[in-house]
Design an enzyme around this catalytic site. Sequence first.
Site, PDB file in Angstrom:
ATOM      1  N   CYS B 100      35.110 -47.726 -22.505  1.00 45.16           N
ATOM      2  CA  CYS B 100      35.222 -48.698 -23.595  1.00 45.16           C
ATOM      3  C   CYS B 100      34.215 -48.302 -24.671  1.00 45.16           C
ATOM      4  O   CYS B 100      33.669 -47.213 -24.634  1.00 45.16           O
ATOM      5  CB  CYS B 100      34.977 -50.127 -23.096  1.00 45.16           C
ATOM      6  SG  CYS B 100      33.259 -50.392 -22.608  1.00 45.16           S
ATOM      7  N   HIS B 120      33.578 -50.324 -14.839  1.00 39.85           N
ATOM      8  CA  HIS B 120      33.905 -49.019 -15.411  1.00 39.85           C
ATOM      9  C   HIS B 120      33.186 -47.943 -14.589  1.00 39.85           C
ATOM     10  O   HIS B 120      32.154 -48.202 -13.976  1.00 39.85           O
ATOM     11  CB  HIS B 120      33.482 -48.949 -16.881  1.00 39.85           C
ATOM     12  CG  HIS B 120      34.335 -49.809 -17.758  1.00 39.85           C
ATOM     13  ND1 HIS B 120      33.961 -50.194 -19.024  1.00 39.85           N
ATOM     14  CD2 HIS B 120      35.551 -50.364 -17.536  1.00 39.85           C
ATOM     15  CE1 HIS B 120      34.905 -50.954 -19.547  1.00 39.85           C
ATOM     16  NE2 HIS B 120      35.886 -51.070 -18.669  1.00 39.85           N
ATOM     17  N   CYS B 208       5.212   3.628 -11.672  1.00 42.47           N
ATOM     18  CA  CYS B 208       5.391   2.177 -11.745  1.00 42.47           C
ATOM     19  C   CYS B 208       5.536   1.699 -13.185  1.00 42.47           C
ATOM     20  O   CYS B 208       6.263   0.749 -13.454  1.00 42.47           O
ATOM     21  CB  CYS B 208       4.270   1.446 -11.022  1.00 42.47           C
ATOM     22  SG  CYS B 208       2.629   1.895 -11.566  1.00 42.47           S
ATOM     23  N   HIS B 232      28.850   4.124 -23.766  1.00 35.43           N
ATOM     24  CA  HIS B 232      28.431   5.521 -23.649  1.00 35.43           C
ATOM     25  C   HIS B 232      28.672   5.937 -22.205  1.00 35.43           C
ATOM     26  O   HIS B 232      27.915   5.571 -21.315  1.00 35.43           O
ATOM     27  CB  HIS B 232      26.945   5.681 -24.002  1.00 35.43           C
ATOM     28  CG  HIS B 232      26.510   7.116 -24.014  1.00 35.43           C
ATOM     29  ND1 HIS B 232      26.298   7.825 -25.158  1.00 35.43           N
ATOM     30  CD2 HIS B 232      26.298   7.989 -22.996  1.00 35.43           C
ATOM     31  CE1 HIS B 232      25.954   9.072 -24.857  1.00 35.43           C
ATOM     32  NE2 HIS B 232      25.944   9.201 -23.546  1.00 35.43           N
ATOM     33  N   HIS B 303      17.363   6.483 -28.947  1.00 34.93           N
ATOM     34  CA  HIS B 303      17.796   6.476 -30.348  1.00 34.93           C
ATOM     35  C   HIS B 303      18.175   7.889 -30.818  1.00 34.93           C
ATOM     36  O   HIS B 303      19.222   8.084 -31.424  1.00 34.93           O
ATOM     37  CB  HIS B 303      16.667   5.897 -31.217  1.00 34.93           C
ATOM     38  CG  HIS B 303      16.682   6.338 -32.644  1.00 34.93           C
ATOM     39  ND1 HIS B 303      17.610   5.859 -33.549  1.00 34.93           N
ATOM     40  CD2 HIS B 303      15.913   7.222 -33.328  1.00 34.93           C
ATOM     41  CE1 HIS B 303      17.397   6.418 -34.722  1.00 34.93           C
ATOM     42  NE2 HIS B 303      16.389   7.258 -34.615  1.00 34.93           N
ATOM     43  N   HIS B 481      -1.965  -0.901 -11.424  1.00 32.00           N
ATOM     44  CA  HIS B 481      -0.584  -0.825 -10.964  1.00 32.00           C
ATOM     45  C   HIS B 481       0.262  -1.747 -11.843  1.00 32.00           C
ATOM     46  O   HIS B 481      -0.161  -2.838 -12.200  1.00 32.00           O
ATOM     47  CB  HIS B 481      -0.540  -1.277  -9.496  1.00 32.00           C
ATOM     48  CG  HIS B 481       0.833  -1.285  -8.923  1.00 32.00           C
ATOM     49  ND1 HIS B 481       1.642  -0.168  -8.942  1.00 32.00           N
ATOM     50  CD2 HIS B 481       1.541  -2.256  -8.292  1.00 32.00           C
ATOM     51  CE1 HIS B 481       2.796  -0.472  -8.353  1.00 32.00           C
ATOM     52  NE2 HIS B 481       2.755  -1.724  -7.961  1.00 32.00           N
TER      53      HIS B 481
END
Lengths: 93, 568
Positions: B100, B120, B208, B232, B303, B481
């Site tokens: 409503c 409702h 790492c 690619h 790039h 690390h």
Amino acid sequence: MSEGDATFIEIHKRFTEKGEWDKIITSLLERLNETGWVDSLRDKSKESARSMETLRFEKLMETLNPHAQGSVPEGVRAEFVEQIRKFLESQIE
Amino acid sequence: MSQPAALTDQIVASPSPPKPPVIVIHEEDSTCSHLVALFTNESAKSALIKKYKSAVTWAASANLHKTQASKHTAKKRRLASPTCDACHVVLTRPVVCLECSFAGCWHNAHAVAHLRVSDHSFAVEAKTGAIFCASCDDFVYSNILDSLYDHINLSAAEKTLKYRDPGKIKEAYRQWSPDQKDQDFLQTSTTEVSSQGRRGLLNLGQTCAMNTILQSFIHNPLLRNYFLSDKHNYKLCLKPKDCMCCEMDKLFTEIFSGDPAPFGALSILPVMWRGSDSSSSFSEGYAQHDAHEFFISCIQHIHRTFKGSTESSCNCIIHSTFAGALASEIVCGKCRFSSTQVDPMLDISLELKGKDKDSSADEPTLHSCLRRRYTRAEKLPPKTYTCSKCGSNSDATKRLSFRKLPPVLAFQLKRFEHKTADKSSAHKITKPVRFPAQCNLAAFTSFGSNSEATSNIGPDILYDYDLFCVVNHEGAMDNGHYTNFARFEDEWYRFDDDKVTHAKLSQVLASNAYMLFYVKRQLDYHPVIRPSYVVSREKEAQREREREKEKLQTLNREIDDDLMRLLT
């Protein structure tokens, strides 16, 4: 409805209608994000929800609310309380 | 220059002819059995969706107007705010009945009370689109309404976005949905693999640093989508020798192969060594690498080996992912004449040391580092700049800002200090820097920091960024690390070479970051244009068909003539 409630409703109305409410919410969120409050609450909500046996929104809110309210940095709280006070004073003759 | 269109980047929309936007509705998936039951009735379903749509659309457009208005006090607009039908409080977050016209508040539980009293079943919190089910007595999830919510909010924001052409609004985003032909092909000729791509990388002897940067590429949505869409293909590359794009393609193939065993990125190392300039430490092939140095060398290398890359305004995958532009504006203190120089950028290096005026006691944050460098005017030492207008060489100020924000923003926090050229005297700054999982960079753009231009900066979603990868350096300067955290959808994982573990957001944000990668939430794209090579190929095909037809006609004519001759 008590008189206090009616005053609150009226002031709340002025806050929202003059755009002050949204202005405050926007800049408050920006500040809270920078202090890490938003991320820490997000993390806490997610981890609490994950660990709940039956996920219920109301229950989640109950666990998070005290943390959320209590972890607002003092400086930010003071700044925004002041901003709200200023607006209030400008509205009351 | 007042248009935010200058911030548009080079992502090209799919070249398909314009169609009206379609919302792809998947199979029903909901946590609420009552909603699933209601959705089996078509008319009840469409009535509820219609109501949901109007509530969420209203909230989305009200929200956009408000954020715009709160920024510019000049155009303050009064919006009639809805009030709670029960207690008359102004609703900043209305909960709307889906059966409503009732709108109520959540706080005093009037919305829920309404559902109970009037029998409702469902209400929506219009701002977040969350559905409340009275029978479940809780918020519920529905994938249909969830995707509808995203779609409505996106299209509301799109209406306020401007294009490169002033006045035109941005073309609506359309989700790709496979047609029958695609679907048949997908079903018959493909096998499904996990799209999560989470695989540890073996340490091949002090690699790492490389591993963390490769993980940052693997979790970079733009690079991932490029290589996974076969743009690619290393098997089809014409110059596969020392081609870094081929190496990336092989890496992505391995990562998404479904093999859970850790992978050793063996072939990337020699390509890096051979392709690097002799000045870089990678040519030596053994040094303990710096992750940022590896990042820069590696993207330069991709790039360079990208087919069709150019030295300026390149549209290779690296430049369309990482390239932005910085403007440095110098204002003469005497005559206020300003000159602006715009320089391209691929990443941002932030100083951790420096005088911090605004945060005296607070720990440094990504924002405070950015503010120090990108919004505040900095006084230039005398005699370093001569005004081209009045010739004065004192009192000039310089200010940096983003002229164009890149789709992926890479930050390096300068933790390694080299006082002299001698590397052994360098030391590490270990102080933590706070960084957010989401941030808005409007304030650091050339428009955002200029108070006159702020009315043109457009909606916030243009400047929202999400963190997706954090590279950490643990230990001391020379024997440390590297590890990293990376995000897939909403879950974080920690990568320590071959070990991959689940992580919490709090762990990520508490880590001592060295590099941060953020991706823009809303990518800009060009309007749909059919690429010129497709157009020319089609024209050529059309001409070919006409030639064939003509040939056939001449042939037919000749046969006819021959026949006629035979008969006569």
